[in-house]
Design an enzyme around this catalytic site. Structure first.
Site, PDB file in Angstrom:
ATOM      1  N   CYS A 170     -33.866-120.185   1.937  1.00 36.12           N
ATOM      2  CA  CYS A 170     -33.986-119.271   0.692  1.00 36.12           C
ATOM      3  C   CYS A 170     -32.852-118.256   1.067  1.00 36.12           C
ATOM      4  O   CYS A 170     -31.570-118.452   0.773  1.00 36.12           O
ATOM      5  CB  CYS A 170     -35.149-118.673   0.359  1.00 36.12           C
ATOM      6  SG  CYS A 170     -35.758-118.213  -1.207  1.00 36.12           S
TER       7      CYS A 170
ATOM      8  N   VAL B  92     -62.581-113.134  20.800  1.00 35.86           N
ATOM      9  CA  VAL B  92     -61.708-114.237  21.210  1.00 35.86           C
ATOM     10  C   VAL B  92     -60.640-113.531  22.214  1.00 35.86           C
ATOM     11  O   VAL B  92     -60.317-114.007  23.355  1.00 35.86           O
ATOM     12  CB  VAL B  92     -61.356-115.169  20.447  1.00 35.86           C
ATOM     13  CG1 VAL B  92     -60.329-116.049  20.838  1.00 35.86           C
ATOM     14  CG2 VAL B  92     -62.445-115.739  19.587  1.00 35.86           C
ATOM     15  N   ASP B  93     -59.785-112.615  21.442  1.00 41.52           N
ATOM     16  CA  ASP B  93     -58.785-111.944  22.036  1.00 41.52           C
ATOM     17  C   ASP B  93     -58.792-111.413  23.409  1.00 41.52           C
ATOM     18  O   ASP B  93     -58.264-111.647  24.515  1.00 41.52           O
ATOM     19  CB  ASP B  93     -58.042-111.209  21.237  1.00 41.52           C
ATOM     20  CG  ASP B  93     -57.564-111.774  19.852  1.00 41.52           C
ATOM     21  OD1 ASP B  93     -57.548-113.084  19.729  1.00 41.52           O
ATOM     22  OD2 ASP B  93     -57.474-111.133  18.885  1.00 41.52           O
TER      23      ASP B  93
ATOM     24  N   GLU C  58     -41.522-124.204   5.422  1.00 44.88           N
ATOM     25  CA  GLU C  58     -42.680-123.787   6.165  1.00 44.88           C
ATOM     26  C   GLU C  58     -44.006-123.741   5.500  1.00 44.88           C
ATOM     27  O   GLU C  58     -45.322-123.598   6.087  1.00 44.88           O
ATOM     28  CB  GLU C  58     -42.269-122.472   6.674  1.00 44.88           C
ATOM     29  CG  GLU C  58     -42.386-121.147   5.848  1.00 44.88           C
ATOM     30  CD  GLU C  58     -40.997-120.999   5.183  1.00 44.88           C
ATOM     31  OE1 GLU C  58     -40.947-119.976   4.705  1.00 44.88           O
ATOM     32  OE2 GLU C  58     -40.259-122.189   5.083  1.00 44.88           O
TER      33      GLU C  58
ATOM     34  N   HIS D 130     -38.750-123.578   0.690  1.00 42.16           N
ATOM     35  CA  HIS D 130     -39.522-123.063   2.064  1.00 42.16           C
ATOM     36  C   HIS D 130     -40.243-124.295   2.615  1.00 42.16           C
ATOM     37  O   HIS D 130     -41.169-124.852   2.082  1.00 42.16           O
ATOM     38  CB  HIS D 130     -40.707-122.217   1.545  1.00 42.16           C
ATOM     39  CG  HIS D 130     -39.795-120.929   1.054  1.00 42.16           C
ATOM     40  ND1 HIS D 130     -39.714-119.747   1.846  1.00 42.16           N
ATOM     41  CD2 HIS D 130     -39.478-120.310   0.171  1.00 42.16           C
ATOM     42  CE1 HIS D 130     -38.936-118.717   1.376  1.00 42.16           C
ATOM     43  NE2 HIS D 130     -38.769-119.042   0.182  1.00 42.16           N
TER      44      HIS D 130
END
Length: 512
Positions: free
Chosen positions: A79, A227-228, A172, A170
Site C-alpha cells: 500500500c 500467562v505472560d 496480511e 493488504h
C-alpha cells in the site's frame, strides 16, 4: 543466528498483522519505525514496507531514502510502501476519486513466483486513497483488479541488485484469502528465509540469552498468575534455577480461590516463590474511593510498596524479571511515539528505577499466541496457559464504584459461577475473555414471598485476537439463562443479571 525480516512501520493499523503472519510461518521478524532502519543486524533476509494512514502526496508525508534498502535486500512494499517506491522512481501516484476500501478480486495475474499457489481472481483487501497510475520505467505490472490497473508490480530484471515487489492491497488481512501464500512466497522463495522460529527454538534461544545477561546474578520477579508472567518466570527458572525469587501478592481482589490455586501450581512447577497475603491492606487503602483511575493508582502504589518490602529480603538481587510482550514494545517505539495513556497499569511500572534493578524480559519479542506455544513446549499446565486475561487491578475495577469486602465477595461468587458454567458447557476456550462486573446499582426484586433490594451483576464475554478490538460473544440463550438463574439463586445479595453486548471500540472490554 536466525533469519530476520524487517518490517518498516509507516503507521498502518495492520503493521502488527504483517508480523503475526510471518511469525505464523515460523519466520522471525521485527517491526521498526520507518526511519530507524540503520539499527538492524546482519541476519536480515528481506524488508517489508508497511501501509500508512498518510498519503505520499501530503506535504508532511513520511519519507525514506530507499536506495540503500532496494539495493541490499529483497523488498515488499504494501500500500503506502508500494506508492512510495513508485513515487521515488518517477512513477505517478494520484489521489483516487473515492477511497477504495474493501474486497476486490485480482485479475491479469502473471505467472510470477510471488503468486505461486494463489487462485485466479483471488479475493484481496483494499484500503487506500491513492493509486499508482503510471509505473516507473524500472517496474512492470503483475496483477490488476477491476477498479485499479496496477494492483501489484515488481522490478524488472537487473533493475536493482535484489527483487522489489509492490502490492496495492493488504496480504496480511484475512480478507485477502491467499494473502498468507503471497507472504510465504516472499519470505521463502524470494528472501530465502528458513522456518526456524519454532517454540522449541524460542525456548532454547531465550534461555541462552537469559544466561548471557544474568550470568551468576539473582533475579526478583512479581507473578500475577497470568500467562505472560508465568511463562516468563519458567524461562528464567530454566536458565538460573533457584536464583530466581518470585513473589505472588494476594491483593484481595483476585478471583475466588485464585491465590491458593495459582500458588499451588507454581509450587508444582518447582518455582522458588513466596505468597504474600495483603488483601486487608488493599481494601483499607481503597475505602471510600470510587473514581476508577484513583483506584488503579492506589492499587499500583501499594503493590510497589509491598514489592519493595519483599525485595529487602533479597539484597543480592540485581535484576527484575518482567513479562513484557512484543505488542507492548511495538507501542513504545511506534511511528507516533508512545501512545496516550488510557489507564494506569497496576504492577511493576517504575519498579526497575525504584529498586535500581536491570530488566530481564524473556518475552519481549513474542506475541501472545507465541507465549502460549512456548509455555506449552515447556510443559506448563492448561490451568495457567489457557486462562483468560485478567486486569492487573483485578476486581478493584470490576466492582464499580467503592470497593468493599462484601462487594468483592459478591463479585467473586458470581464470577465463579459464570466461569464454571462456561467451562462445563465447552465455551471457556471458545472466547477470549469473560468476567462478572458488580454494578453500583440496586433494584427491587421478589424472592419467595419477600421483596429484595439487591445488586445487579453484568456479564462480560468477548471474542478477540489481541484485545485491541473485541466483539461480544454470542452465548446461547439457554446458557445465559442457566448462568443468571444460578447466580441469583446461589449468591445472596444479587437479584438481577444483565449481559453486555457492546463491542470494542467504542466500548472497552473492562468497564473501568
Amino acid at each position: 543466528m536466525k533469519d530476520l525480516v524487517i518490517i518498516l512501520d509507516f503507521g498502518s493499523q495492520y503493521t502488527q498483522l504483517i508480523a503475526r503472519r510471518l511469525r505464523e510461518l515460523q519466520v522471525y521478524c521485527e517491526i521498526l519505525p520507518y526511519n530507524k532502519f540503520s539499527a538492524v543486524d546482519k541476519n536480515v533476509k528481506g524488508v517489508i514496507l508497511s501501509g500508512s494512514p498518510f498519503s505520499v502526496l501530503d506535504n508532511n508525508a513520511l519519507d525514506l531514502d530507499l536506495h540503500p534498502i532496494l539495493n541490499k535486500y529483497p523488498v515488499l512494499g504494501i500500500c503506502y510502501g508500494a506508492q512510495l517506491i513508485a513515487q521515488k522512481h518517477n512513477g505517478k501516484v494520484l489521489r483516487s476519486e473515492k477511497r477504495e476500501y474493501g474486497k476486490a478480486k485480482l485479475s491479469e495475474v502473471t505467472d510470477d513466483i510471488l503468486f505461486k499457489n494463489v487462485q485466479s481472481e483471488s479475493q484481496v483487501w483494499m484500503s487506500h486513497g491513492d493509486s499508482v497510475e503510471i509505473l516507473p520505467d524500472a517496474f512492470e505490472m503483475i496483477a490488476s483488479t477491476k477498479d485499479i490497473p496496477v494492483a501489484a508490480y515488481k522490478s524488472k530484471k537487473d533493475a536493482f541488485d535484489f527483487p522489489v515487489y509492490c502490492l496495492q492491497f493488504h496480504p496480511e488481512v484475512t480478507h485477502s484469502l491467499d494473502g498468507k501464500n503471497i507472504l510465504s512466497n516472499f519470505v521463502f522463495k524470494i528472501c530465502g528465509c528458513s522456518a526456524d522460529w519454532t517454540p522449541l527454538s524460542i525456548v532454547e534461544e531465550s534461555i541462552r540469552m537469559i544466561k548471557e545477561t544474568v550470568k551468576d546474578e539473582e533475579v526478583l520477579m512479581g507473578l500475577s498468575g497470568g500467562v505472560d508472567s508465568s511463562v516468563a518466570a519458567m524461562l528464567i527458572h530454566r536458565a538460573i534455577g533457584k536464583k530466581l525469587h518470585c513473589v505472588f501478592i494476594d491483593n484481595g481482589l483476585l478471583r475466588k480461590n485464585e491465590f491458593e490455586e495459582v500458588l499451588d501450581s507454581y509450587y508444582g512447577l518447582g518455582l522458588n516463590i513466596k505468597g504474600v497475603r495483603a488483601g486487608d491492606r488493599f481494601l483499607n487503602a481503597l475505602s471510600g474511593v470510587s473514581e476508577p483511575e484513583a483506584k488503579r493508582k492506589i492499587i499500583g502504589k501499594l503493590f510497589i510498596e509491598i514489592f519493595q518490602e519483599e525485595a529487602k529480603s533479597h539484597p543480592n538481587v540485581n535484576y527484575l524479571g518482567q513479562g513484557t510482550i512484543y505488542p507492548d514494545v511495538i507501542e513504545s517505539i511506534s511511528v507516533h511515539g508512545p501512545s496516550v495513556t488510557i489507564k494506569s497499569h497496576h504492577n511493576v511500572g517504575g519498579l526497575p528505577e525504584i529498586l535500581h534493578l536491570s530488566l530481564v524480559e524473556p518475552l519481549r519479542m513474542m506475541f501472545k499466541d507465541e507465549v502460549r506455544k512456548v509455555g506449552l513446549a515447556m510443559g506448563l499446565p492448561d490451568f495457567l496457559l489457557q486462562r483468560h486475561p485478567f486486569p492487573g487491578p483485578g476486581l478493584g475495577i470490576r466492582v464499580l464504584g467503592e470497593v468493599t469486602e462484601k462487594k468483592v465477595r459478591l463479585c467473586q461468587e458470581a464470577d465463579s459461577i459464570f466461569i464454571k458454567l462456561l467451562k462445563e458447557e465447552g465455551w471457556y476456550d471458545e472466547v477470549w475473555q469473560a468476567g462478572a462486573i458488580l454494578l453500583p446499582v440496586q433494584s427491587v426484586g421478589v424472592m419467595g414471598d419477600e421483596r429484595t433490594y439487591d445488586y445487579t451483576i453484568a456479564l462480560r464475554c468477548v471474542n478477540s485476537v489481541d484485545g485491541m478490538t473485541a466483539e461480544w460473544s454470542h452465548l446461547p440463550y439457554e446458557l445465559l439463562a442457566k448462568i443468571s438463574s444460578d447466580i441469583i439463586n446461589q449468591v445472596k445479595g444479587i437479584n438481577r443479571v444483565v449481559y453486555d453486548i457492546s463491542t470494542k471500540p467504542p466500548a472497552t472490554i473492562e468497564w473501568e
